[in-house]
Design a protein around this motif. Sequence first.
Motif, PDB file in Angstrom:
ATOM      1  N   GLU A 237       0.832  -1.197   0.000  1.00  0.00           N
ATOM      2  CA  GLU A 237       0.000   0.000   0.000  1.00  0.00           C
ATOM      3  C   GLU A 237       0.874   1.258   0.000  1.00  0.00           C
ATOM      4  O   GLU A 237       0.609   2.230  -0.722  1.00  0.00           O
ATOM      5  CB  GLU A 237      -0.894  -0.015   1.240  1.00  0.00           C
ATOM      6  N   GLU A 238       1.959   1.210   0.771  1.00  0.00           N
ATOM      7  CA  GLU A 238       2.869   2.364   0.846  1.00  0.00           C
ATOM      8  C   GLU A 238       3.501   2.644  -0.526  1.00  0.00           C
ATOM      9  O   GLU A 238       3.592   3.800  -0.957  1.00  0.00           O
ATOM     10  CB  GLU A 238       3.949   2.059   1.891  1.00  0.00           C
ATOM     11  N   ILE A 239       3.917   1.588  -1.219  1.00  0.00           N
ATOM     12  CA  ILE A 239       4.542   1.766  -2.545  1.00  0.00           C
ATOM     13  C   ILE A 239       3.518   2.310  -3.542  1.00  0.00           C
ATOM     14  O   ILE A 239       3.781   3.281  -4.255  1.00  0.00           O
ATOM     15  CB  ILE A 239       5.126   0.431  -3.054  1.00  0.00           C
ATOM     16  N   PHE A 240       2.338   1.684  -3.581  1.00  0.00           N
ATOM     17  CA  PHE A 240       1.306   2.130  -4.532  1.00  0.00           C
ATOM     18  C   PHE A 240       0.917   3.583  -4.240  1.00  0.00           C
ATOM     19  O   PHE A 240       0.729   4.392  -5.150  1.00  0.00           O
ATOM     20  CB  PHE A 240       0.065   1.233  -4.443  1.00  0.00           C
ATOM     21  N   GLN A 241       0.800   3.897  -2.967  1.00  0.00           N
ATOM     22  CA  GLN A 241       0.376   5.256  -2.614  1.00  0.00           C
ATOM     23  C   GLN A 241       1.442   6.276  -3.026  1.00  0.00           C
ATOM     24  O   GLN A 241       1.116   7.356  -3.531  1.00  0.00           O
ATOM     25  CB  GLN A 241       0.104   5.347  -1.113  1.00  0.00           C
ATOM     26  N   ALA A 242       2.713   5.915  -2.859  1.00  0.00           N
ATOM     27  CA  ALA A 242       3.788   6.834  -3.256  1.00  0.00           C
ATOM     28  C   ALA A 242       3.788   7.038  -4.772  1.00  0.00           C
ATOM     29  O   ALA A 242       4.038   8.145  -5.270  1.00  0.00           O
ATOM     30  CB  ALA A 242       5.138   6.300  -2.789  1.00  0.00           C
ATOM     31  N   GLU A 243       3.500   5.965  -5.524  1.00  0.00           N
ATOM     32  CA  GLU A 243       3.395   6.100  -6.983  1.00  0.00           C
ATOM     33  C   GLU A 243       2.220   7.025  -7.346  1.00  0.00           C
ATOM     34  O   GLU A 243       2.323   7.844  -8.249  1.00  0.00           O
ATOM     35  CB  GLU A 243       3.197   4.726  -7.623  1.00  0.00           C
TER      36      GLU A 243
END
Length: 303
Positions: A237-243
């Motif tokens: 979720e953290e990676i997707f949100q940063a993208e």
Amino acid sequence: MDTPLAPLPENPWEWSEPQWRKIVGRARAGRSLRPASWPGGARCAVTLSFDADHETIPLRDGDQSPMRISQGQYGSRQGVPRIRALLARHDIRASFFYPAVSALLHPEEVRGVADEGHEIGIHSWIHEANTKLPPGVERDLTLRAADTLEKISGQRPVGIRTASWDFSVDTLSIIREMGLLYDSSLMADDDAYELLDDGEPTGIVELPPEWIRDDAVYFNMLRFAALRPYTPPSAVEEIFQAEFEGAYSEGGLFLLTMHPHVIGHRSRIALLDRLIQTMKAHPDVWFATHAEVAAWCRDNASG
Ligand SMILES: [Zn+2]
């Protein structure tokens, strides 16, 4: 017209400049199709895709194991219903890419997904790897796959995502012959771009995916190999949100690839729900299908 080149030497360091230039010129990124603005003055575009591979992953491998096939069936029994319910709750239309064999195994599902306003896109015949096929087979399978999806869903597909993003040296000419609007397999940009065929603009829109924005790389597990990622959903979720935050700040495109048999599990569908809530909390986000985004980018490119 192309000048015929000498046979390609086995060792790349022996390739001539025209030879390596021709290789990189295939399906090359041309002009950016990032639009000056998104519909309704939106600040960025979000397009969600679900590659509904279901049983075709083991079938593609020639694996008849009922266990692996059952993992694929999970995508249809649990994954897709949860995804459809989530999208309905958030009033979002998404793109579902079906291998033809998966669609033939689950025609009611495909019809239901299409009836809810989601896009149905081409995703191979049986999840075959295009670069491993004998000459001519990819064209035959892709054309049959498009006809099969149209027959089942009532929608003529306008876009393709090659299985495993395995875009071969023949794929672009097949897409051109079929008159498709877009491909979503190549990765030369964060935003939409026009595909060049040996330097020639094709008018075909590329909507680039990336493994960074793919659920499978974080969650897949190989039973007999030392690959046991099982990344915590919160990390993904953290990676997707940063993208997404990056796309939002640049006014660009956030394209996310997921798989019903991967994201559909209880612990993971919740991360998608939270991610959608986060994106919706930002003002002016346009949620659309891949076909809608591709058409908008084609018609409104700023360059
Ligand atoms: Zn797939």
